[in-house]
Write a protein that holds these residues in place. Structure first.
Motif, PDB file in Angstrom:
ATOM      1  N   ASP A  36     -19.857 -54.076  15.499  1.00 32.32           N
ATOM      2  CA  ASP A  36     -20.775 -53.126  16.128  1.00 32.32           C
ATOM      3  C   ASP A  36     -20.477 -51.695  15.715  1.00 32.32           C
ATOM      4  N   TRP A  37     -19.183 -51.347  15.602  1.00 30.88           N
ATOM      5  CA  TRP A  37     -18.785 -49.988  15.219  1.00 30.88           C
ATOM      6  C   TRP A  37     -19.268 -49.689  13.807  1.00 30.88           C
ATOM      7  N   TYR A  38     -19.017 -50.609  12.879  1.00 34.58           N
ATOM      8  CA  TYR A  38     -19.454 -50.381  11.497  1.00 34.58           C
ATOM      9  C   TYR A  38     -20.965 -50.460  11.358  1.00 34.58           C
ATOM     10  N   GLU A  72     -23.046 -49.350  13.535  1.00 31.23           N
ATOM     11  CA  GLU A  72     -23.503 -48.018  13.955  1.00 31.23           C
ATOM     12  C   GLU A  72     -23.212 -46.989  12.872  1.00 31.23           C
ATOM     13  N   LEU A  73     -22.019 -47.018  12.313  1.00 24.12           N
ATOM     14  CA  LEU A  73     -21.650 -46.064  11.267  1.00 24.12           C
ATOM     15  C   LEU A  73     -22.575 -46.181  10.063  1.00 24.12           C
ATOM     16  N   GLU A  94     -16.712 -35.511  10.781  1.00 24.39           N
ATOM     17  CA  GLU A  94     -17.108 -35.242  12.179  1.00 24.39           C
ATOM     18  C   GLU A  94     -17.716 -36.478  12.819  1.00 24.39           C
ATOM     19  N   ARG A  95     -18.579 -37.158  12.101  1.00 21.71           N
ATOM     20  CA  ARG A  95     -19.215 -38.365  12.646  1.00 21.71           C
ATOM     21  C   ARG A  95     -18.180 -39.446  12.926  1.00 21.71           C
ATOM     22  N   LEU A  96     -17.279 -39.676  11.996  1.00 21.91           N
ATOM     23  CA  LEU A  96     -16.244 -40.685  12.184  1.00 21.91           C
ATOM     24  C   LEU A  96     -15.384 -40.361  13.402  1.00 21.91           C
ATOM     25  N   SER A 122     -16.252 -38.550  15.980  1.00 20.58           N
ATOM     26  CA  SER A 122     -17.067 -38.685  17.193  1.00 20.58           C
ATOM     27  C   SER A 122     -17.221 -40.145  17.601  1.00 20.58           C
ATOM     28  N   MET A 123     -17.005 -41.055  16.652  1.00 27.99           N
ATOM     29  CA  MET A 123     -17.120 -42.486  16.926  1.00 27.99           C
ATOM     30  C   MET A 123     -15.774 -43.111  17.304  1.00 27.99           C
ATOM     31  N   GLY A 124     -14.750 -42.293  17.469  1.00 30.17           N
ATOM     32  CA  GLY A 124     -13.464 -42.802  17.930  1.00 30.17           C
ATOM     33  C   GLY A 124     -12.405 -42.974  16.865  1.00 30.17           C
ATOM     34  N   ASP A 140      -9.815 -46.103  11.631  1.00 29.32           N
ATOM     35  CA  ASP A 140     -10.885 -46.587  12.503  1.00 29.32           C
ATOM     36  C   ASP A 140     -10.282 -47.134  13.799  1.00 29.32           C
TER      37      ASP A 140
END
Length: 142
Positions: free
Chosen positions: A20-22, A24-25, A88-90, A92-94, A117
């Motif tokens: 799910d994380w990837y 979204e990325l 920044e995006r990475l 912001s995703m944790g 990650d």
């Protein structure tokens, strides 16, 4: 002998969360999956980028040497068009910083950064003028 990047595999204790994380990325769902022997998901694969390179996510149960094995490894760097925005995006995703944004040779245009990650894998991103030259020489993709 080495002809080009084919697949990079990342490991995850929680494969569904990693998928799910990837997803979204990357802005896409995996195109391929393989169940483990117990019927639960064991592997997901995404096709990424201009040349459809493969990013595989594997359940940590199947890590060579066992789930706790932590051999040394390499950082795979992915070209991005806007390095600061990508980092920044990475974050912001944790993801967490592994290596801050670093210029590799003054004025060369090679700039890298890497993050860890949420599943413990190192993900490298960079601006890479050579990548853009190769892409331009390859001509339009269709």
């Amino acid at each position: 002998m080495l002809r080009g990047f084919a697949t990079i595999s990342f490991w995850a204790d929680d494969l569904e969360a990693a998928k799910d994380w990837y997803a979204e990325l990357l802005g896409m769902r995996p195109y391929f999956s393989v169940p483990g022997p117990d019927g639960c998901a064991g592997y997901y694969e995404f096709r990424v980028g201009d040349y459809q390179h493969e990013l595989g996510l594997i359940d940590n149960r199947f890590r060579p040497g066992g789930a706790d094995a932590r051999p040394g490894g390499a950082v795979m760097f992915w070209h991005v068009d806007d390095l600061e925005a990508a980092v920044e995006r990475l974050l912001s995703m944790g993801a967490t910083v592994y290596e801050k944004i670093t210029e590799r040779g003054e004025g060369t245009g090679f700039v890298t950064a890497s993050v860890v990650d949420p599943f413990g894998n190192i993900l490298g991103v960079m601006t890479n003028p050579h990548y853009l030259e190769v892409l331009a020489a390859a001509g339009p993709r269709g």
